[in-house]
Scaffold this active site. Structure first.
Site, PDB file in Angstrom:
ATOM      1  N   GLU A 101       0.867  -1.168   0.000  1.00  0.00           N
ATOM      2  CA  GLU A 101       0.000   0.000   0.000  1.00  0.00           C
ATOM      3  C   GLU A 101       0.913   1.230   0.000  1.00  0.00           C
ATOM      4  O   GLU A 101       1.837   1.303   0.814  1.00  0.00           O
ATOM      5  CB  GLU A 101      -0.879   0.008   1.254  1.00  0.00           C
ATOM      6  CG  GLU A 101      -1.821   1.188   1.218  1.00  0.00           C
ATOM      7  CD  GLU A 101      -2.761   1.280   2.413  1.00  0.00           C
ATOM      8  OE1 GLU A 101      -2.700   0.405   3.294  1.00  0.00           O
ATOM      9  OE2 GLU A 101      -3.533   2.246   2.432  1.00  0.00           O
ATOM     10  N   ARG A 155       6.231 -13.156   9.022  1.00  0.00           N
ATOM     11  CA  ARG A 155       6.807 -11.847   8.736  1.00  0.00           C
ATOM     12  C   ARG A 155       8.147 -11.724   9.435  1.00  0.00           C
ATOM     13  O   ARG A 155       8.438 -12.440  10.386  1.00  0.00           O
ATOM     14  CB  ARG A 155       5.859 -10.739   9.160  1.00  0.00           C
ATOM     15  CG  ARG A 155       5.621 -10.670  10.664  1.00  0.00           C
ATOM     16  CD  ARG A 155       4.521  -9.685  11.033  1.00  0.00           C
ATOM     17  NE  ARG A 155       4.915  -8.315  10.845  1.00  0.00           N
ATOM     18  CZ  ARG A 155       4.333  -7.478   9.991  1.00  0.00           C
ATOM     19  NH1 ARG A 155       3.333  -7.878   9.239  1.00  0.00           N
ATOM     20  NH2 ARG A 155       4.730  -6.238   9.893  1.00  0.00           N
ATOM     21  N   LYS A 165       4.835   0.726   9.003  1.00  0.00           N
ATOM     22  CA  LYS A 165       4.921   2.002   8.294  1.00  0.00           C
ATOM     23  C   LYS A 165       4.302   3.135   9.107  1.00  0.00           C
ATOM     24  O   LYS A 165       4.776   4.263   9.067  1.00  0.00           O
ATOM     25  CB  LYS A 165       4.231   1.883   6.931  1.00  0.00           C
ATOM     26  CG  LYS A 165       5.102   1.202   5.889  1.00  0.00           C
ATOM     27  CD  LYS A 165       4.437   1.188   4.540  1.00  0.00           C
ATOM     28  CE  LYS A 165       3.440   0.060   4.460  1.00  0.00           C
ATOM     29  NZ  LYS A 165       2.762  -0.059   3.184  1.00  0.00           N
TER      30      LYS A 165
HETATM   31  P1  ATP Z   1       3.190  -2.163   7.596  1.00  0.00           P
HETATM   32  O1  ATP Z   1       2.513  -2.770   8.787  1.00  0.00           O
HETATM   33  O2  ATP Z   1       4.631  -1.924   7.773  1.00  0.00           O
HETATM   34  O3  ATP Z   1       2.480  -0.983   7.038  1.00  0.00           O
HETATM   35  P2  ATP Z   1       1.886  -3.673   5.669  1.00  0.00           P
HETATM   36  O4  ATP Z   1       1.722  -5.138   5.681  1.00  0.00           O
HETATM   37  O5  ATP Z   1       0.708  -2.865   5.998  1.00  0.00           O
HETATM   38  O6  ATP Z   1       3.140  -3.315   6.533  1.00  0.00           O
HETATM   39  P3  ATP Z   1       1.938  -3.474   2.887  1.00  0.00           P
HETATM   40  O7  ATP Z   1       2.306  -2.326   2.059  1.00  0.00           O
HETATM   41  O8  ATP Z   1       0.524  -3.907   2.909  1.00  0.00           O
HETATM   42  O9  ATP Z   1       2.449  -3.146   4.311  1.00  0.00           O
HETATM   43  O10 ATP Z   1       2.869  -4.726   2.594  1.00  0.00           O
HETATM   44  C1  ATP Z   1       3.180  -5.192   1.324  1.00  0.00           C
HETATM   45  C2  ATP Z   1       3.636  -6.619   1.436  1.00  0.00           C
HETATM   46  O11 ATP Z   1       4.763  -6.711   2.288  1.00  0.00           O
HETATM   47  C3  ATP Z   1       2.553  -7.491   2.041  1.00  0.00           C
HETATM   48  O12 ATP Z   1       2.433  -8.654   1.240  1.00  0.00           O
HETATM   49  C4  ATP Z   1       3.046  -7.806   3.409  1.00  0.00           C
HETATM   50  O13 ATP Z   1       2.616  -9.062   3.807  1.00  0.00           O
HETATM   51  C5  ATP Z   1       4.565  -7.716   3.238  1.00  0.00           C
HETATM   52  N1  ATP Z   1       5.176  -7.355   4.506  1.00  0.00           N
HETATM   53  C6  ATP Z   1       4.928  -6.279   5.269  1.00  0.00           C
HETATM   54  N2  ATP Z   1       5.650  -6.290   6.403  1.00  0.00           N
HETATM   55  C7  ATP Z   1       6.405  -7.415   6.354  1.00  0.00           C
HETATM   56  C8  ATP Z   1       7.374  -8.015   7.227  1.00  0.00           C
HETATM   57  N3  ATP Z   1       7.706  -7.452   8.387  1.00  0.00           N
HETATM   58  N4  ATP Z   1       7.942  -9.175   6.839  1.00  0.00           N
HETATM   59  C9  ATP Z   1       7.624  -9.738   5.671  1.00  0.00           C
HETATM   60  N5  ATP Z   1       6.730  -9.241   4.808  1.00  0.00           N
HETATM   61  C10 ATP Z   1       6.117  -8.094   5.131  1.00  0.00           C
HETATM   62 MG    MG Z   2      -0.979  -3.787   4.708  1.00  0.00          MG
END
Ligand code: ATP
Ligand code: MG
Length: 582
Positions: A56, A282, A292
């Site tokens: 996102e 993760r 983020k």
């Molecule tokens: P954040 O909580 O940091 O905002 P998010 O999951 O909301 O992370 P996204 O932009 O939706 O962020 O993530 C894009 C991809 O990265 C998703 O497929 C998510 O599963 C993966 N991802 C996010 N954080 C991690 C992590 N700590 N380890 C592995 N993969 C991750």
């Molecule tokens: Mg997300």
């Protein structure tokens, strides 16, 4: 097709010569690669492999995303498939073009290429809307006019089933009419939502008629005010996968329960073979936060210098800090892919960076806290150019630089002790030490600053016969120290970065505290009196070196200028940690 056997062999990493030390191909495929191989063999997708990385655009990518990027792009490359870059942009309030740009830059920098496969969920709004209408027509979705609070209460608990909404049996006509008017902007935020009609008694709470659409009167960074009706993640994500023909939709474990919605939607709206979701653990890394939202808070509250602050766990921060894409990919390969959540130590990341830099960062000498040394028996005005290797033997690389030696030199303050402990291996009153790549010197005398009492200068002699000669006797018990010639050295600013947080798990906070309370104020130390050897005057921004005995450094991309270098410490040297073989 011959499959590459190791998770480490993503396309961008097949250069045998640049393979870092510590590289050990894994014998076994991880569970995701097993699944992909099984599906290729069974022919369920006609041998096709399509993965996607779906961020996102609401912030910069962090090292956790790097893990996901390496998995998704890595699998695609290893199995002859494609990996789509898809922006999951269904939330108008938080998304921004600047994040789209930074994310693309970071993925490319990591060494991956989505080619023509760049997609935005916001391009599917019309299509997704039509799919929602199909669900309504099929009696599988309804408009619910309850408040958020009523919906929440009606969902029940883990031990009690939910109750049906009074709107659950609205006629298809009424649902279609309301849904069209929701899109047309007739209602304020929260007046109605669209819900899937699944099962209010389902054991998996996610299946208790999940929300599919909500009204948001907000301007979207790409679609402007074209829409006031936005799909929820649980609706947009699986359907975007299906629209794009994704085969393996790989995400993190917290979405395990959402898989039931994923399957329900895709089964109801798309023919086989359709995408399937698989979850992996993760990445949680010590001494960082990995959300983020929290990273944005640090940036917005000015607690760091920006998204690319070299202490940030963002890819932009790590790039500025001097981490290499190869080092980060090596780290991702070493941590592997797992089904159980765990924490990874910072040493494991730092070790991968060190292992990568060892063979690519030439050696040089820098004196960070200088102490003046006069070599009394060195001819006045005499200068000798010493040829010193740029590389240690284990790198297999050749080449030297010329380091000028003269009567006045500077050494590290910490390499002299007026009253040393018994096991001291550096310079002491009356003792000898080798100047790295040069002569042995003996400290004949030291002078203290009368005001502060600190050691201000050493008077030494040198042994003209010691250049290149093997050390014998007492000399063998000493360590060679770095030095620079006073009249030739280049002044430099050196920024020594530590870990942004003082606590290993800053998200696991004591009562009344937030993760911000664990920031380490000493994590950025700026040294302005440093002196480096002349070869470093021409360092271009982005050039990396090992300053012997100090660590790896990079000429800062933003602030370093030829002639006036500014270096960031990438990572120190002392750590002897080795990861367990996987
Ligand atoms: P954040 O909580 O940091 O905002 P998010 O999951 O909301 O992370 P996204 O932009 O939706 O962020 O993530 C894009 C991809 O990265 C998703 O497929 C998510 O599963 C993966 N991802 C996010 N954080 C991690 C992590 N700590 N380890 C592995 N993969 C991750
Ligand atoms: Mg997300």
């Amino acid at each position: 097709m011959k499959l590459r056997r190791s998770g480490i062999m993503c396309s961008a990493m097949t250069d045998q010569n640049s393979r870092p030390r510590g590289y050990e191909p894994r014998e076994n495929l991880d569970f995701l690669r097993e699944i992909v191989r099984r599906d290729i063999r069974s022919g369920v997708y006609g041998g096709r492999v399509a993965t996607r990385f779906p961020p996102e655009p609401n912030g910069f990518l962090h090292i956790g995303h790097a893990k996901s990027i390496c998995i998704n792009f890595g699998i695609a490359a290893e199995f002859g498939g494609v990996c789509h870059m898809r922006f999951d942009d269904t939330n108008p309030e938080t998304e921004d073009m600047k994040y789209v740009e930074s994310i693309q830059r970071d993925v490319r920098w990591l060494g991956f290429d989505w080619k023509e496969n760049l997609f935005f969920a916001s391009d599917y709004y019309e299509l997704l809307y039509k799919l929602a209408i199909r669900l309504i027509r099929d009696g599988l979705a309804y408009v619910d006019s309850q408040s958020d609070e009523e919906i929440r209460k009606g969902r029940g608990t883990i031990t009690e089933p939910g109750v049906h909404s009074p709107d659950r049996n609205r006629s298809v006509e009424d649902n279609l009419d309301l849904f069209a008017r929701m899109r047309a902007g007739e209602f304020p935020d929260g007046a109605h939502v669209l819900r899937a009609k699944i099962d209010m008694a389902a054991r998996n709470m996610k299946l208790r008629d999940p929300l599919l659409y909500r009204i948001r009167h907000a301007t979207h960074y790409r679609r402007g005010d074209a829409w006031c009706l936005y799909p929820m993640y649980d609706f947009a994500h699986p359907l975007s996968d299906a629209i794009e023909g994704i085969t393996h939709s790989i995400c993190t474990l917290e979405f395990e329960n959402n898989r039931a919605i994923y399957d329900w939607l895709v089964d109801n709206l798309f023919p086989e073979p359709r995408p399937r979701q698989y979850e992996f653990a993760r990445l949680n890394l010590d001494y960082t936060v990995m959300s983020k939202r929290k990273l944005l808070q640090l940036v917005e509250e000015g607690l760091v210098s920006g998204w690319d602050d070299p202490r940030m766990p963002t890819i932009a921060g790590m790039r500025r800090r001097g981490y290499t894409p190869e080092g980060i990919r090596l780290f991702a390969a070493r941590i592997g892919v797992d089904k159980a959540n765990s924490r990874v130590s910072m040493e494991m990341l730092e070790d991968a960076i060190r292992d990568d830099l060892n063979a690519r960062a030439p050696r040089a000498m820098a004196v960070l806290r200088p102490l003046k040394v006069t070599i009394a028996n060195w001819p006045d005005g005499g200068v000798e150019g010493l040829e010193i290797p740029l590389w240690p033997r284990d790198t297999g690389k050749e080449g030297t630089r010329t380091v000028p030696m003269s009567r006045e030199i500077l050494i590290e303050r910490t390499d002299f002790s007026p009253e040393p402990p018994a096991d001291w291996r550096r310079l002491r009153p009356g003792g000898e030490t080798r100047l790295m790549g040069g002569y042995f010197i003996r400290c004949e005398e030291f002078v203290r600053d009368p005001a502060t009492g600190e050691v201000a200068e050493l008077r030494c002699s040198y042994d003209p016969d010691s250049l290149g000669a093997p050390a014998k006797g007492e000399r063998k018990k000493t360590t060679a120290i770095q030095w620079v010639s006073a009249s030739h050295a280049i002044p430099a600013e050196v920024r020594v970065y530590g870990r942004l947080f003082a606590a290993a798990d800053p998200e696991n906070v004591e009562e009344g505290k937030t993760f911000r309370d664990y920031l380490d104020p000493a994590s950025a130390e700026v040294l302005r009196e440093c002196l480096v050897e002349p070869v470093l005057a021409s360092a271009a921004p982005g050039d990396r070196f090992q300053f012997v005995r100090h660590g790896y450094f990079i000429a800062d991309e933003a602030d370093s200028k030829p002639g006036a270098p500014v270096f960031n410490r990438v990572v120190g040297l002392k750590d002897k940690y080795r990861p367990v073989a996987r």
